[in-house]
Design a protein around this motif. Structure first.
Motif, short mmCIF file in Angstrom:
data_model
loop_
_atom_site.label_atom_id
_atom_site.label_comp_id
_atom_site.label_asym_id
_atom_site.label_seq_id
_atom_site.Cartn_x
_atom_site.Cartn_y
_atom_site.Cartn_z
N VAL A 79 1.07 -1.39 -0.07
CA VAL A 79 -0.02 -0.13 -0.10
C VAL A 79 0.86 1.22 -0.12
O VAL A 79 1.72 1.23 0.75
N VAL A 80 0.54 2.15 -0.79
CA VAL A 80 1.33 3.55 -0.90
C VAL A 80 0.48 4.54 -1.29
O VAL A 80 -0.58 4.63 -2.23
N LYS A 81 0.43 5.59 -0.35
CA LYS A 81 -0.31 6.65 -0.10
C LYS A 81 0.36 7.88 -1.15
O LYS A 81 1.33 8.07 -0.45
N GLY A 82 -0.08 8.53 -2.05
CA GLY A 82 0.20 9.66 -2.65
C GLY A 82 -0.55 10.97 -1.98
O GLY A 82 -1.24 10.82 -0.94
N LYS A 83 -0.21 12.07 -2.59
CA LYS A 83 -1.19 13.05 -2.39
C LYS A 83 -2.55 13.08 -2.45
O LYS A 83 -3.38 13.34 -1.63
N LYS A 84 -2.90 12.42 -3.82
CA LYS A 84 -4.21 12.38 -4.08
C LYS A 84 -4.92 11.08 -4.05
O LYS A 84 -5.89 10.56 -3.74
N ASP A 85 -4.05 10.04 -4.43
CA ASP A 85 -4.72 8.70 -4.58
C ASP A 85 -3.68 7.71 -3.59
O ASP A 85 -2.85 8.06 -2.95
N THR A 86 -4.48 6.60 -3.50
CA THR A 86 -3.86 5.36 -2.58
C THR A 86 -3.64 4.21 -3.57
O THR A 86 -4.86 3.76 -4.06
N LEU A 87 -2.35 3.76 -3.88
CA LEU A 87 -2.33 2.53 -4.51
C LEU A 87 -2.42 1.20 -3.75
O LEU A 87 -1.47 1.26 -2.66
N LYS A 137 -15.08 -2.58 -3.33
CA LYS A 137 -16.10 -2.10 -2.55
C LYS A 137 -15.92 -2.17 -1.06
O LYS A 137 -16.47 -1.07 -0.58
N THR A 138 -15.23 -2.95 -0.48
CA THR A 138 -14.80 -3.09 1.03
C THR A 138 -14.21 -1.60 1.38
O THR A 138 -14.37 -0.61 2.09
N LEU A 139 -13.16 -1.31 0.34
CA LEU A 139 -12.10 -0.20 0.60
C LEU A 139 -13.18 1.11 0.29
O LEU A 139 -12.95 2.23 1.38
N GLU A 140 -13.92 1.38 -0.48
CA GLU A 140 -14.77 2.46 -0.81
C GLU A 140 -15.75 2.61 0.25
O GLU A 140 -15.93 3.77 0.77
N LYS A 141 -16.21 1.58 0.90
CA LYS A 141 -17.07 1.72 1.93
C LYS A 141 -16.35 2.27 3.36
O LYS A 141 -17.13 3.25 3.93
N LYS A 142 -15.24 1.60 3.65
CA LYS A 142 -14.53 1.94 4.73
C LYS A 142 -14.03 3.49 4.75
O LYS A 142 -13.73 4.06 5.92
N TYR A 143 -13.42 3.74 3.59
CA TYR A 143 -12.99 4.97 3.42
C TYR A 143 -13.28 5.67 2.27
O TYR A 143 -12.66 5.88 0.86
N PRO A 144 -14.35 6.30 2.56
CA PRO A 144 -15.04 6.96 1.23
C PRO A 144 -14.41 8.26 0.67
O PRO A 144 -14.79 8.54 -0.55
N LYS A 145 -13.52 8.79 1.49
CA LYS A 145 -12.84 10.06 1.05
C LYS A 145 -11.53 9.75 0.16
O LYS A 145 -11.19 10.78 -0.49
N GLU A 146 -11.10 8.57 0.38
CA GLU A 146 -9.83 8.06 -0.46
C GLU A 146 -10.40 7.80 -1.81
O GLU A 146 -11.30 7.17 -2.24
N ASN A 147 -9.08 7.97 -2.63
CA ASN A 147 -9.09 7.61 -4.07
C ASN A 147 -8.25 6.62 -4.26
O ASN A 147 -7.12 6.51 -4.26
N PHE A 148 -8.88 5.17 -4.35
CA PHE A 148 -8.17 3.99 -4.62
C PHE A 148 -7.94 3.55 -5.96
O PHE A 148 -8.77 3.87 -6.90
N THR A 149 -6.53 3.21 -6.39
CA THR A 149 -6.24 2.49 -7.76
C THR A 149 -5.69 1.06 -6.97
O THR A 149 -4.86 0.76 -6.15
N VAL A 150 -6.45 0.03 -7.35
CA VAL A 150 -6.24 -1.37 -6.87
C VAL A 150 -5.82 -2.18 -7.74
O VAL A 150 -6.55 -1.98 -9.01
N SER A 151 -4.77 -2.83 -7.90
CA SER A 151 -4.34 -3.79 -9.04
C SER A 151 -3.89 -5.08 -8.32
O SER A 151 -3.25 -5.07 -7.21
#
Length: 123
Positions: free
Chosen positions: A38-46, A68-82
């Motif tokens: 997991v890496v968090k940048g200024k805008k996104d979280t990878l 779905k789980t990440l968006e529900k628990k952390y709605p303010k974060e912008n996730f990139t999942v791979s």
């Protein structure tokens, strides 16, 4: 299975390290996943992960459930999942270089953005 389990990293000093560690624990709680970076940048979280071999047939469903789980628990974060292995390796390299001091915060953020773009281009 060989795991690398890199430490969760933030490209900026002291910004959101606790949240990133919670995100990693959340992703690790999935039975199908055995290695997470997991890496968090200024805008996104990878969030990049490896799936257990026998679960590879369910990868789309695993990614959908994880999103779905990440968006529900952390709605303010912008996730990139791979689950792409190349993205995983690049994220691990970024974490290692950031932790050993060979990258400044600005360089780490720039490389982070390149990895996120690479991930979105592969989809």
């Amino acid at each position: 299975m060989k795991t690398t389990n890199p430490t969760p990293t933030v490209t900026e000093k002291n910004k959101g390290q606790d949240k990133v560690e919670k995100i990693e624990k959340e992703v690790e709680s999935f039975d199908e996943i055995y290695d997470v970076a997991v890496v968090k940048g200024k805008k996104d979280t990878l969030v990049v992960y490896k799936v257990k071999h026998m679960q590879r047939f369910n990868m789309k469903e695993i990614e959908k459930d994880l999103n779905k789980t990440l968006e529900k628990k952390y709605p303010k974060e912008n996730f990139t999942v791979s689950s792409d292995y190349k993205i995983f390796l690049e994220a691990v390299r970024l974490v290692e270089r950031k932790n050993n001091g060979s990258l400044s915060d600005k360089q780490a953020e720039k490389r982070f953005n390149e990895i996120v773009k690479m991930s979105s281009d592969m989809k």
